[in-house]
Design a protein around this motif. Structure first.
Motif, PDB file in Angstrom:
ATOM      1  N   LYS A 171       0.776  -1.162   0.033  1.00  0.00           N
ATOM      2  CA  LYS A 171       0.060   0.054   0.091  1.00  0.00           C
ATOM      3  C   LYS A 171       0.862   1.266  -0.070  1.00  0.00           C
ATOM      4  N   GLN A 172       1.915   1.198   0.789  1.00  0.00           N
ATOM      5  CA  GLN A 172       2.628   2.446   1.176  1.00  0.00           C
ATOM      6  C   GLN A 172       3.607   2.631  -0.319  1.00  0.00           C
ATOM      7  N   MET A 173       3.783   1.350  -0.911  1.00  0.00           N
ATOM      8  CA  MET A 173       4.897   1.600  -1.877  1.00  0.00           C
ATOM      9  C   MET A 173       4.255   1.899  -3.386  1.00  0.00           C
ATOM     10  N   GLN A 174       3.161   2.199  -3.531  1.00  0.00           N
ATOM     11  CA  GLN A 174       2.351   2.546  -4.808  1.00  0.00           C
ATOM     12  C   GLN A 174       3.002   3.600  -5.640  1.00  0.00           C
ATOM     13  N   SER A 175       3.109   4.737  -4.877  1.00  0.00           N
ATOM     14  CA  SER A 175       3.741   6.144  -5.470  1.00  0.00           C
ATOM     15  C   SER A 175       5.214   5.916  -5.949  1.00  0.00           C
ATOM     16  N   VAL A 176       6.040   5.096  -5.356  1.00  0.00           N
ATOM     17  CA  VAL A 176       7.164   4.830  -5.822  1.00  0.00           C
ATOM     18  C   VAL A 176       7.145   3.980  -7.017  1.00  0.00           C
ATOM     19  N   VAL A 177       6.418   2.714  -6.938  1.00  0.00           N
ATOM     20  CA  VAL A 177       6.147   2.009  -8.139  1.00  0.00           C
ATOM     21  C   VAL A 177       5.749   2.715  -9.223  1.00  0.00           C
ATOM     22  N   ASP A 178       4.889   3.628  -9.156  1.00  0.00           N
ATOM     23  CA  ASP A 178       4.071   4.533 -10.353  1.00  0.00           C
ATOM     24  C   ASP A 178       5.363   5.173 -10.930  1.00  0.00           C
ATOM     25  N   GLU A 179       6.277   5.751  -9.905  1.00  0.00           N
ATOM     26  CA  GLU A 179       7.211   6.565 -10.564  1.00  0.00           C
ATOM     27  C   GLU A 179       8.434   5.907 -11.425  1.00  0.00           C
ATOM     28  N   GLU A 206      -4.388 -10.608   0.572  1.00  0.00           N
ATOM     29  CA  GLU A 206      -4.613  -9.259   0.511  1.00  0.00           C
ATOM     30  C   GLU A 206      -3.249  -8.935  -0.290  1.00  0.00           C
ATOM     31  N   PHE A 207      -2.062  -9.332   0.200  1.00  0.00           N
ATOM     32  CA  PHE A 207      -0.809  -9.122  -0.309  1.00  0.00           C
ATOM     33  C   PHE A 207      -0.628  -9.411  -2.004  1.00  0.00           C
ATOM     34  N   ALA A 208      -1.146 -10.588  -2.300  1.00  0.00           N
ATOM     35  CA  ALA A 208      -1.175 -11.016  -3.786  1.00  0.00           C
ATOM     36  C   ALA A 208      -2.094 -10.065  -4.530  1.00  0.00           C
ATOM     37  N   LEU A 209      -3.358  -9.633  -3.973  1.00  0.00           N
ATOM     38  CA  LEU A 209      -4.370  -8.667  -4.786  1.00  0.00           C
ATOM     39  C   LEU A 209      -3.637  -7.558  -5.031  1.00  0.00           C
ATOM     40  N   LEU A 210      -2.746  -6.889  -3.863  1.00  0.00           N
ATOM     41  CA  LEU A 210      -2.317  -5.693  -4.013  1.00  0.00           C
ATOM     42  C   LEU A 210      -1.136  -5.620  -5.174  1.00  0.00           C
ATOM     43  N   VAL A 211      -0.216  -6.573  -4.848  1.00  0.00           N
ATOM     44  CA  VAL A 211       0.805  -6.770  -5.994  1.00  0.00           C
ATOM     45  C   VAL A 211       0.511  -7.228  -7.234  1.00  0.00           C
ATOM     46  N   ALA A 212      -0.587  -7.858  -7.430  1.00  0.00           N
ATOM     47  CA  ALA A 212      -1.093  -8.132  -8.769  1.00  0.00           C
ATOM     48  C   ALA A 212      -1.637  -6.979  -9.471  1.00  0.00           C
ATOM     49  N   GLU A 213      -1.811  -5.877  -8.820  1.00  0.00           N
ATOM     50  CA  GLU A 213      -2.189  -4.628  -9.349  1.00  0.00           C
ATOM     51  C   GLU A 213      -0.965  -3.856 -10.144  1.00  0.00           C
ATOM     52  N   PHE A 214       0.299  -4.031  -9.361  1.00  0.00           N
ATOM     53  CA  PHE A 214       1.495  -3.882  -9.803  1.00  0.00           C
ATOM     54  C   PHE A 214       1.954  -4.279 -11.060  1.00  0.00           C
ATOM     55  N   VAL A 215       1.440  -5.582 -11.396  1.00  0.00           N
ATOM     56  CA  VAL A 215       1.825  -6.466 -12.343  1.00  0.00           C
ATOM     57  C   VAL A 215       0.936  -5.763 -13.668  1.00  0.00           C
ATOM     58  N   ARG A 216      -0.236  -5.736 -13.329  1.00  0.00           N
ATOM     59  CA  ARG A 216      -1.353  -5.055 -14.206  1.00  0.00           C
ATOM     60  C   ARG A 216      -0.831  -3.589 -14.786  1.00  0.00           C
ATOM     61  N   LYS A 217      -0.245  -2.583 -13.677  1.00  0.00           N
ATOM     62  CA  LYS A 217       0.327  -1.564 -14.269  1.00  0.00           C
ATOM     63  C   LYS A 217       1.595  -1.706 -15.197  1.00  0.00           C
ATOM     64  N   GLY A 218       2.572  -2.833 -15.018  1.00  0.00           N
ATOM     65  CA  GLY A 218       3.558  -2.709 -15.955  1.00  0.00           C
ATOM     66  C   GLY A 218       4.531  -3.347 -14.986  1.00  0.00           C
ATOM     67  N   ALA A 219       4.570  -4.102 -13.878  1.00  0.00           N
ATOM     68  CA  ALA A 219       5.756  -4.627 -13.193  1.00  0.00           C
ATOM     69  C   ALA A 219       6.097  -5.703 -13.742  1.00  0.00           C
ATOM     70  N   ARG A 220       7.121  -6.092 -14.034  1.00  0.00           N
ATOM     71  CA  ARG A 220       7.606  -7.549 -14.861  1.00  0.00           C
ATOM     72  C   ARG A 220       8.091  -8.502 -13.561  1.00  0.00           C
ATOM     73  N   LEU A 221       8.558  -8.019 -12.604  1.00  0.00           N
ATOM     74  CA  LEU A 221       9.355  -8.938 -11.474  1.00  0.00           C
ATOM     75  C   LEU A 221       8.624  -8.750 -10.213  1.00  0.00           C
ATOM     76  N   VAL A 222       8.093  -9.874  -9.599  1.00  0.00           N
ATOM     77  CA  VAL A 222       7.447  -9.356  -7.979  1.00  0.00           C
ATOM     78  C   VAL A 222       7.739 -10.493  -7.176  1.00  0.00           C
ATOM     79  N   GLY A 223       7.655 -10.185  -6.076  1.00  0.00           N
ATOM     80  CA  GLY A 223       7.992 -11.125  -4.878  1.00  0.00           C
ATOM     81  C   GLY A 223       7.589 -10.481  -3.793  1.00  0.00           C
TER      82      GLY A 223
END
Length: 806
Positions: free
Chosen positions: A212-220, A253-270
């Protein structure tokens, strides 16, 4: 098995989770270094790795986060890395899960703060990381994973060590705070600029906070990166449950939130701290069937400092004053090694609105190869602007680029083969944007067409080295109109043609008026014409009000200034600053004193030598206590307020502390000479808890507390609860500060607090560290939580005030 780079281009890649979390669950004793378990508990390490592979991880990191010679002698380090790689390989061979499995050499931070803010030299950091990289390569890892970095300079050292010692893929992941910045102030965009320039294969974020707190960093990161982006959050924030540490987000909840990063464009997740194989397995399920996002090249030209990136989307101002050409006083300062004068020139240009500072120390009396990198380091200690490294000496250029903290602007390359052969390899290795001068073996062409042709040849040659067109800025050369009436017209035509070809441009604007009277009038008019033709960057004197007027008026007229806000601020607030101000000379540098005395100003700006001289002068007329209470503490408070309001970052805070320290030293010597007794505020015992060797945060806290007058008793790192209690009882200190970086050592902090409550119930305890939160600090029994060094100072100031009342 496919190669890592090929696999990256085609797939969503799953990383592992929090190895430290599972080690704690497996019974890792407090204070024991987890890397030794590669040898003593190989079965446990293999089971942890196997669990992640079975959950679907494609890449598992070796248990080598802290494997370096600061912790282990060379022979043992080699054994540990060898065993770590073997354990991961055996786990991969005996697991199911993902078909493609890779082993990454895990490299964490050294635990040291690099100079000038700490005591660890940049090249020593490079050598430290290089030793581990070489061992990882020797024992057969598939890639290098540099993670949990909180200092851009240390990150550069680790990446440089990896790139110089292997050709494996290198992933780099940093730990950003809740404010979206690294501990030393770097934004995600700044890190992308530097790391991409140096050739990182993957750039990302891990640890410190949850998704949740990481979203702005991932977006940038996604907005600016042209390479795959990695996201590895914690399982939320830590909480205590029956004396045990757990996190506030479960695997679903973790998986749902991180899956959104994948939809935005993240290619490596863990995952990082708190995440188990169950988290990775759920993440794989939640992202199954998602198409990996396309990795698009961001064709934006930018340079960076250790805090931020500067993009050439709008015209950029490059300050020209740190250059001896035509400046007798500046030459004298270089000859006399008058660093304070040079720094004051830099600070002045920053305050006058320059976006980048040109740094040129080339003079016949100067050893440029030694002095250029030294001045780069000195300027970056007190100024957060990107710098233009300006030299015709490739050796001096390389030395300066190597130690530069960020992605520099490099001045320059030209169309001569010798120049391109010397400069382009440096730009490729260290990253940077290079100025290309439109001249070659035949000299400077008379026509715009010929200058553009040279520019095209330079761009084509740069491409052979893998240097993108976006990282080349063309200077079509402004020549003086006093020698050639058509000189300005040719330059302006070249600007127009270069813009049409999609190239950014730069000019040394004032060259056009050389030899003429009232040069500022000609410069300002030419500047306006050049801007209209698409000039991207102008090397100017920021102290020229005429040039600044032209610049702000142009932005307003072109609709680049929302509601003319920038122009209005410039006209009403900045122009008055160009009027003469009261200045006080300290040695050979003039310090503007609009907002305070020379001592206060020097401390705020981090000028240690000037602060010492100013304090020495004040001691002739004021008492030590008057200087401390009236000058030093208010200066530190001013910087502290800027730090709290995110107008300043840790480096500025530390350099101001160094300025205060130099002043305190003058006061100390004066008091000894006069027989006065030195007074200190109350004592505080500081320690990094047992099992943790990371003492950056503790050292910063200690530095600031000392400058605020507290008697700091620093016990160092990896300190047992018993030793901390013993020191509190011996000294009667009313306060203790405890630090921990890793989740594996947080229980040691809780144990220390428990023992302190039993043996010294009245002592006040403040805790800090990357894995802590204010809520968690309360749960383990601390009286205060220092999210940063300044909060620790505020805690002690309140405690001291309470003690004085009683």
């Amino acid at each position: 098995m496919r190669n890592v780079r090929e696999f990256l281009q085609q797939n969503i890649v799953y990383l592992d989770g929090g190895t430290g979390t599972l080690l704690q669950e497996a019974g890792l004793p407090l204070g024991e270094l987890p890397e030794r378990w590669n040898i003593t508990h190989a079965d446990v390490i293999q089971a942890i790795h196997r669990g992640y592979f079975n959950a679907g991880s494609n890449i598992v990191c070796t248990n080598t986060f802290g494997a370096n010679r600061l912790k282990f002698p060379q022979a043992e380090l080699a054994e540990i890395v060898k065993a770590a790689v073997e354990n991961a390989r055996m786990a991969a061979a005996s697991s199911c899960g993902a078909q493609e499995k890779f082993v990454a050499l895990d490299i964490g931070p050294s635990g040291k703060l690099l100079k000038p803010y700490g005591d660890f030299a940049f090249e020593d950091a490079v050598a430290l990381f290089a030793e581990t990289v070489k061992l990882g390569v020797q024992y057969g890892v598939d890639l290098i994973y540099i993670e949990t970095m909180s200092d851009s300079y240390e990150t550069k050292a680790a990446l440089l060590a990896a790139k110089e010692n292997c050709d494996l893929p290198v992933f780099v992941s940093c730990a950003y705070g809740a404010d979206g910045k690294l501990m030393t102030g770097a934004s995600p965009a700044a890190m992308v600029a530097m790391l991409e320039g140096m050739g990182a294969d993957v750039i990302g974020v891990n640890c410190s906070v949850g998704p949740k707190q990481m979203q702005s960093v991932v977006d940038e990161l996604l907005e600016n990166a042209s390479v795959p982006v990695l996201v590895k959050p914690n399982a939320g924030l830590p909480i205590t449950d029956g004396g045990n540490t757990r996190y506030d987000i479960d695997e679903k909840e973790f998986a749902l939130l991180v899956a959104e990063f994948v939809r935005k464009g993240a290619r490596l997740v863990g995952g990082c701290c708190g995440t188990t194989p169950a988290y990775i397995a759920e993440l794989v399920v939640r992202t199954k069937g998602l198409e990996p996002a396309c990795i698009t090249k961001k064709e934006r030209t930018c340079v960076s400092s250790y805090t931020h990136a500067v993009y050439f989307d709008e015209p950029v101002l490059i300050g020209e004053r740190i250059n001896p050409t035509g400046k007798k006083r500046f030459k004298q300062a270089l000859k006399e090694k008058d660093t304070a004068y040079v720094l004051a020139e830099g600070i002045s240009q920053q305050e006058k609105g320059a976006h980048i500072l040109d740094v040129n120390v080339g003079s016949p009396e100067i050893d440029e190869r030694a002095e250029l990198p030294r001045y780069i380091e000195e300027l970056q200690a007190v100024i957060n602007l990107p710098l233009q490294i300006d030299t015709s000496d490739p050796v001096a250029m390389e030395r300066a680029m190597r130690i530069y903290n960020g992605k520099p602007l490099v001045n320059s390359v030209n169309g001569k083969k010798e120049s391109m052969d010397g400069i382009f390899p440096l730009v490729k290795k260290y990253g940077g944007v290079v100025i290309a001068l439109t001249l070659d073996e035949k000299g400077i062409p008379d026509s715009a067409e010929e200058r553009v042709q040279i520019a095209e040849r330079i761009v084509a040659e740069g491409a052979k080295y893998g240097i993108s067109k976006k990282d080349i800025i063309v200077d079509p050369l402004a020549m003086t109109i006093s020698a050639d009436k058509n000189a300005a017209k040719v330059t302006l035509e070249a600007l127009r043609m270069l813009k049409a070809k999609g190239l950014h441009t730069s000019l040394g604007v004032s060259n056009v008026s050389f030899g003429l009277p009232s040069r500022e009038t000609v410069n300002a008019a030419f500047f306006a014409l050049a801007l209209q033709e698409g000039l991207s960057a102008a090397i100017i004197n920021p102290n020229s009000v005429e040039m600044r007027k032209t610049y702000h008026a142009y932005l307003a007229l072109q609709g680049l200034d929302e509601n003319c806000g920038g122009y209005i601020r410039f006209a009403t607030e900045i122009i008055p600053q160009y009027a003469p101000v009261e200045s006080t000379a300290v040695k050979s540098v003039s310090i503007e004193t609009k907002d305070g005395t020379p001592l206060k100003t020097a401390i705020v700006k981090g000028l240690s030598s000037v602060a010492a001289e100013a304090c020495q002068e004040l001691l002739k007329t004021q008492s030590a206590l008057e200087i401390i209470n009236g000058e030093i503490v208010p200066a530190l408070d001013e910087v502290g307020k800027a730090y709290e309001e995110k107008r300043a970052y840790l480096p500025q805070l530390l350099m101001s502390a160094e300025g205060a320290k130099s002043a305190f030293e003058k006061i100390r010597l004066h008091m000894i000479a006069s027989g006065e007794a030195q007074t200190k505020k109350c004592k505080i015992v500081l320690a990094t808890v047992k099992g943790d060797i990371h003492d950056i945060g503790k050292n910063i806290v200690g530095t600031l507390l000392e400058n605020y007058g507290f008697d700091v008793l620093d016990l160092g790192r990896d300190v047992s609860p018993e030793k901390i209690v013993e020191e509190v009882l011996r000294t009667g200190a009313p306060a203790v500060g405890l630090s921990a970086l890793m989740t594996t050592t947080v229980p040691s902090m809780a144990e220390t607090i428990k023992l302190l409550r039993e043996k010294a119930p009245n002592v006040k305890i403040i805790v800090g560290g990357a894995v802590l939160t204010e809520e968690y600090a309360k749960e383990i029994g601390a009286d205060g939580y220092g999210k940063d060094a300044l909060q620790a100072v505020r805690f002690m100031e309140k405690l001291y005030a309470d003690l004085c009342k009683n």
